[in-house]
Structures are given as structure tokens and as C-alpha cells.
Design a protein around this motif. Structure first.
Motif, PDB file in Angstrom:
ATOM      1  N   MET A 138      -9.479  11.044  -9.573  1.00 14.00           N
ATOM      2  CA  MET A 138      -9.084   9.773  -8.976  1.00 14.00           C
ATOM      3  C   MET A 138      -9.956   8.646  -9.518  1.00 14.00           C
ATOM      4  N   SER A 139      -9.501   7.435  -9.396  1.00 19.25           N
ATOM      5  CA  SER A 139     -10.239   6.286  -9.894  1.00 19.25           C
ATOM      6  C   SER A 139     -11.513   6.082  -9.095  1.00 19.25           C
ATOM      7  N   ALA A 140     -12.456   5.342  -9.685  1.00 19.87           N
ATOM      8  CA  ALA A 140     -13.773   5.182  -9.077  1.00 19.87           C
ATOM      9  C   ALA A 140     -13.723   4.352  -7.806  1.00 19.87           C
ATOM     10  N   ALA A 141     -12.852   3.375  -7.746  1.00 16.80           N
ATOM     11  CA  ALA A 141     -12.789   2.501  -6.575  1.00 16.80           C
ATOM     12  C   ALA A 141     -11.480   2.726  -5.833  1.00 16.80           C
ATOM     13  N   LYS A 142     -11.567   2.590  -4.508  1.00 16.66           N
ATOM     14  CA  LYS A 142     -10.343   2.743  -3.715  1.00 16.66           C
ATOM     15  C   LYS A 142      -9.385   1.615  -4.077  1.00 16.66           C
ATOM     16  N   PRO A 143      -8.144   1.936  -4.414  1.00 13.50           N
ATOM     17  CA  PRO A 143      -7.213   0.890  -4.851  1.00 13.50           C
ATOM     18  C   PRO A 143      -6.868  -0.071  -3.717  1.00 13.50           C
ATOM     19  N   VAL A 144      -6.629  -1.307  -4.100  1.00 13.03           N
ATOM     20  CA  VAL A 144      -6.127  -2.290  -3.137  1.00 13.03           C
ATOM     21  C   VAL A 144      -4.643  -1.997  -2.934  1.00 13.03           C
ATOM     22  N   VAL A 145      -4.265  -1.822  -1.698  1.00 13.99           N
ATOM     23  CA  VAL A 145      -2.903  -1.368  -1.410  1.00 13.99           C
ATOM     24  C   VAL A 145      -2.093  -2.478  -0.745  1.00 13.99           C
ATOM     25  N   ASP A 146      -0.911  -2.711  -1.276  1.00 15.41           N
ATOM     26  CA  ASP A 146       0.068  -3.584  -0.654  1.00 15.41           C
ATOM     27  C   ASP A 146       1.059  -2.676   0.075  1.00 15.41           C
ATOM     28  N   TYR A 147       1.037  -2.722   1.395  1.00 19.27           N
ATOM     29  CA  TYR A 147       1.873  -1.818   2.191  1.00 19.27           C
ATOM     30  C   TYR A 147       3.273  -2.378   2.469  1.00 19.27           C
ATOM     31  N   SER A 148       3.605  -3.516   1.888  1.00 22.49           N
ATOM     32  CA  SER A 148       4.835  -4.224   2.259  1.00 22.49           C
ATOM     33  C   SER A 148       6.079  -3.340   2.240  1.00 22.49           C
ATOM     34  N   LEU A 149       6.324  -2.695   1.102  1.00 21.83           N
ATOM     35  CA  LEU A 149       7.494  -1.808   0.986  1.00 21.83           C
ATOM     36  C   LEU A 149       7.023  -0.446   0.493  1.00 21.83           C
ATOM     37  N   TYR A 150       6.958   0.472   1.417  1.00 18.73           N
ATOM     38  CA  TYR A 150       6.378   1.799   1.233  1.00 18.73           C
ATOM     39  C   TYR A 150       7.532   2.792   1.110  1.00 18.73           C
ATOM     40  N   LEU A 151       7.714   3.313  -0.092  1.00 20.27           N
ATOM     41  CA  LEU A 151       8.809   4.255  -0.334  1.00 20.27           C
ATOM     42  C   LEU A 151       8.343   5.678  -0.089  1.00 20.27           C
ATOM     43  N   VAL A 152       9.096   6.413   0.730  1.00 23.88           N
ATOM     44  CA  VAL A 152       8.878   7.846   0.925  1.00 23.88           C
ATOM     45  C   VAL A 152      10.023   8.559   0.216  1.00 23.88           C
ATOM     46  N   THR A 153       9.687   9.424  -0.720  1.00 25.77           N
ATOM     47  CA  THR A 153      10.734  10.050  -1.524  1.00 25.77           C
ATOM     48  C   THR A 153      11.431  11.174  -0.762  1.00 25.77           C
TER      49      THR A 153
END
Length: 531
Positions: free
Chosen positions: A1-16
Motif C-alpha cells: 500500500m502507499s505510504a500515506a493514507k489517501p485523501v478520499v472523496d466519498y461523494s459517489l461510492y460504487l459497490v460492485t
């Protein structure tokens, strides 16, 4: 995983959900189109797939998500998340505990949890999750849920448990383009804590055009989020002054008389004639239609809708009507007559309020108390028993915030609030309590004034009105005050007539005086206080 926690935009959250794909639609193609349409976060859910296939799907999905800088989460399977270097996981109430998941995953991993109760939310916050999925908002065919439907109005209570924390929140279950605005608008805590986004499954995955399906929802969500700091109902200057209301109700009465808007009413059969006559007297055109099949067409033609469920007939029509008027951005006035009298009425009211968003809710103390689950006032049929609320101004303000609607509390004095401003109105005459349907006619008048405001706002001819009139155009708080004043002031004029000897002669005189109202009469006789 990347070193820093990603900035997350929760606006439209797709569940497959690959099982929902339409025939001939490739999963990865659908996923990429969805992201191009505005999906900002993806969760890979594979409940019935073996580990090898899940791993392959997750790897391919990650490649597409990270191509567009969209974080990817894995549902439940921490081993899969670790194997592909996902950005985090989503776990349910019966999945691995958060503290163990946190120890297994890198410190920069996003962890979300499904929460169905206030206790779930409090525990999730305590455990240090990054976000919670709140619901189910509506029943859904994509996932069997162990907990009952929370409903739009129940999300606000769950959001209350997040106050003071940095934990984000998305609504889950049954969300689609036709109900997402209602979900966002109605899912707000009393203090104003709102959703950070919505989780969507079938409305995007099952679409043959996922790019535009996602874009449609994303546009609604982003527009709503951009406007959350703006006044929800008011287009008038703030703070209000008494003259704002006196001027505004006159503007809207003039609009009713000028444009004669269609006022659609689903009302109880006891008052149909009185309500139609009151609408005509004010200058509008009534239509009493209840068939669900008519609602799509009527919602385009009418200026406003009144749903009065005094006899609770045609519940399907009520459900369809509010939904269609919401879709066409038309005012909806809800009059839950006698809602506290029976469990069926309470259940029906909750069903309607979770299906569509009212602009105005009007009722007496017992009715509004039942909606608020208050024990201060008791119901006797459709009437209130007792002295009323100890602090009616605070009550209507708080209920308006909870329901995200203008609240009209009728009584000896009437209180109207948009959740910030509270107006007390002191007009009226005792004869109103001696005729059938006077309370229902208040709902009719409020809907008529809302129709006047709505029609004025959308009419090209409104450009002819003076600049000062434009200050209150479209303001539903002013319109609600106008509807109440029309009934109460007309009652005073009627009672003062020499031909009125009692309630039997009062009713026709009252209808006459409704028809004789002018902006000048309303302004001169209105007893308005801003509390």
C-alpha cells in the motif's frame, strides 16, 4: 500500500456486483465507464467467488481505479486487500473486529464499517474507523440485510452519533438517481451534520450506460454538497422582518390570482368540497386526483401538491404523487391528519416521509407531536388534548430541522418555522373550530400560496414584477405564513358580518371572504411576530 493514507472523496461510492451486469456488458469496461462518470471510491464485493478468482478481479479492478486516482476497498477479505495492496477494507458487523483488522493492515489503510444503529455508530467511532456506511436507507434486492430499514429520517439520528468526530458517513442500500436527492436532503442531524456521500450498486452496475448513470448521480450529489451552506428554503433577505412577510404574502396572493395555478390535492373525503371551494376562492384551480397512474403527468402541470391523509385512502397514489412532485421540484405540503390516533397512521406517515421530501408539514399539536415522538400533547381522534407545548417556538424550530421542512403548527396561535426563523401568528376566529375541515383548509391555503410562489418563480412573466417583489419569490416560509393568514384573517372578516349568526351561516360567508382577500387586507390585518 502507499505510504500515506489517501485523501478520499466519498461523494459517489460504487459497490460492485458482477451478478447485476446487463447481458453482454463486460465488468471491467463497466467499472471504467463508471469512474469516468464520476465514481470517486470503489468497493469490490464478491460474496460468492473463490479466492483465486476474487484475487484476479481485485487486481484488475485496482489497475483501473488507480489509473484514475480512485481509491479501492475490498469488502470483508483482508487477505485479498493485503495481496493486491488495496487502499483499505469495508467490514460488516459480523466480520472481523476493527482492532484486529487495524493490526493486520498497514497504518495508512482505510477502514469502513456498516452501521445500522446508534450503538453501532458509537462503537465504530470508538474503534477508530475512517467512515461508516449508514442504512439500510431503503429495502434492496442486491443484499439481504439483517437489520430493518432505517429510512431517510432515521439516518439523521445515526449522524448525530458522529458529531464531534472526524469519521465520514455514506448512506447505503436502495439509493439511485431518482431518490438520491431526497436521501441527501432528508439525512441530516438536528445540528446540521450531513452525509459525505452515497453508496450505489444496481443503479450503476446494472445500467447499460454506466458512464451516464454515474454522471447523473454524481451531478446531484456534487450540486447538493456545493449548496449545503446556502439557505435551504429562503430566497429572502435574512434576518426576516415583519414587513418581509406582509409584502411577500401579498406578492404570492397576487400571483395566485394572476396565474390561477393548478393545485393538486389528495385529501380526505370529508373535506373535498370545502377544500376545492377554498382553492377557487383564493383564485387557483383545484384538482382532486388520487390514481398513481396520473401522478407523473399532474406533477408537471400543477403548481403544488397537498397530501392530506385524513381518511388514508389511496396510499399508493400518495406515495407516487410526492415522489413525482419531488422529481419536478414542485412544492409538497403534507397534512398528517390524526397521525397519532392509530399505529397504522403512524406507519403510513413514516412510509410517506421516507419516500419523498415534503416542503411544508402542517398539523395541530397532537399531529406534530406524534411525528416528533413527543409525549407533551395527546391525541383524541384528529384533535389535540391538553394545553399544548410548553415552548411551541422551540418545538417547531427543532422539528423543522429534523424533518428538513417548513413546519406549520396550528392552534389558538399558529407557529411557522424553517428551522431558523420562528413566526407566531395571532389571527383567527372561534367559528373555525366549529366547522368541519377548517384545519384541512389551512393545508389547502398553504398549498395554494406555495403554488403561487412556485408559479411566479418559474414564469417568464415574473420579470414584470417590481424588484422588491423578487426578494421573496419562491420563499416557502413566506408562502406557508400566507396560507395560514388567508384562512385566519378571512375568518375574522366573516365572523364580523351581520348575516353570520352561527357556524351554519359562517362557512359560506368565510368562503366569500377568502375570495375577497387582497394583499392590502392581509398586510393591514396580519398579526405577525418574529420570535
Amino acid at each position: 500500500m502507499s505510504a500515506a493514507k489517501p485523501v478520499v472523496d466519498y461523494s459517489l461510492y460504487l459497490v460492485t456486483g458482477r451478478e447485476l451486469l446487463p447481458p453482454g456488458k463486460d465488468y471491467l469496461e463497466s467499472l471504467e465507464e463508471s469512474i469516468k462518470g464520476g465514481v470517486s471510491l470503489v468497493q469490490i464485493r464478491e460474496k460468492n467467488t473463490d479466492t483465486g478468482e476474487f484475487l484476479r478481479i481485485a487486481q484488475d479492478s485496482k489497475a483501473i481505479c488507480h489509473k484514475y486516482n480512485v481509491p479501492i476497498l475490498i469488502n470483508d477479505r483482508i487477505d485479498i486487500a493485503l495481496a493486491i495492496g488495496a487502499d483499505g477494507v469495508h467490514i460488516g458487523q459480523t466480520d472481523m473486529p476493527v482492532d484486529i483488522a487495524r493490526r493486520l493492515l498497514p497504518p495508512n489503510a482505510i477502514i469502513g464499517m456498516t452501521c445500522n444503529t446508534v450503538e453501532h455508530v458509537k462503537k465504530a467511532v470508538q474503534d477508530g474507523v475512517d467512515y461508516v456506511g449508514l442504512g439500510p436507507v431503503w429495502a434492496t434486492q442486491t443484499k439481504k440485510v439483517a437489520h430493518p430499514v432505517v429510512g431517510v429520517r432515521g439516518i439523521g439520528e445515526l449522524l448525530t452519533a458522529l458529531e464531534g468526530s472526524d469519521v465520514k458517513a455514506v448512506a447505503i442500500a436502495g439509493i439511485k438517481s431518482t431518490n438520491v436527492l431526497h436521501c441527501l436532503h432528508g439525512s441530516v442531524s438536528p445540528s446540521g451534520r450531513s452525509l459525505d456521500g452515497v453508496a450505489v450498486v444496481s443503479d450503476i452496475v446494472a445500467s447499460t450506460d454506466p458512464l451516464n448513470a454515474a454522471r447523473k448521480i454524481a451531478n446531484i450529489v456534487n450540486t447538493f454538497k456545493a449548496s449545503t451552506n446556502a439557505p435551504v428554503f429562503s430566497l429572502s433577505p435574512s434576518p426576516y422582518v415583519v414587513d418581509t412577510f406582509k409584502q411577500g404574502v401579498g406578492v404570492f396572493l397576487s400571483a395566485v390570482k394572476k396565474f390561477s395555478p393548478l393545485v393538486h390535492q389528495i385529501t380526505n373525503n370529508v373535506v373535498t368540497t370545502q377544500s376545492a371551494n377554498a382553492t377557487l376562492a383564493l383564485g387557483a384551480s383545484p384538482i382532486m386526483a388520487t390514481a398513481p397512474e396520473e401522478m407523473a403527468d399532474l406533477s408537471k402541470a400543477a403548481g403544488a401538491l397537498l397530501v392530506n391523509f385524513g381518511t388514508i385512502q389511496n396510499l399508493d397514489g400518495m406515495l407516487a404523487s410526492g415522489f413525482n412532485y419531488n422529481q419536478n421540484r414542485k412544492p409538497v405540503v403534507f397534512d398528517p391528519v390524526g397521525v397519532g390516533a392509530t399505529q397504522y397512521r403512524r406507519t403510513s406517515a413514516a412510509l410517506l416521509l421516507n419516500a419523498w421530501q415534503p416542503t411544508v408539514i402542517k398539523g395541530n399539536a397532537a399531529e406534530l407531536g406524534a411525528l416528533a415522538n413527543s409525549t407533551e400533547v395527546q391525541a383524541k381522534g384528529v384533535d389535540s388534548v391538553g394545553s399544548g407545548f410548553a415552548d411551541p417556538a422551540a418545538f417547531v424550530r427543532n422539528l423543522a430541522r429534523k424533518e428538513r421542512a417548513i413546519i406549520v403548527l396550528t392552534g389558538v396561535q399558529d407557529y411557522v418555522s424553517d428551522g431558523t426563523t420562528v413566526v407566531r401568528l395571532s389571527n383567527g376566529q372561534a367559528y373555525l373550530g366549529e366547522i368541519t375541515g377548517s384545519g384541512c383548509m389551512v393545508g389547502t391555503a398553504v398549498a395554494t400560496f406555495c403554488a403561487g410562489a412556485s408559479t411566479l418563480a418559474s414564469s417568464e412573466r415574473s420579470a414584470e414584477t417590481p424588484e422588491d417583489a423578487k426578494l421573496v419569490r419562491g420563499d416557502m416560509l413566506v408562502a406557508a405564513v400566507g396560507g395560514v393568514l388567508a384562512i385566519t384573517i378571512a375568518s375574522e372578516f366573516a365572523a364580523a358580518r351581520p348575516d353570520v349568526k352561527g357556524s351554519g351561516t359562517f362557512l359560506p360567508a368565510f368562503i366569500d371572504e377568502l375570495g375577497a382577500l387582497t394583499p392590502e387586507k392581509l398586510a393591514a390585518h396580519a398579526k405577525i411576530e418574529i420570535l
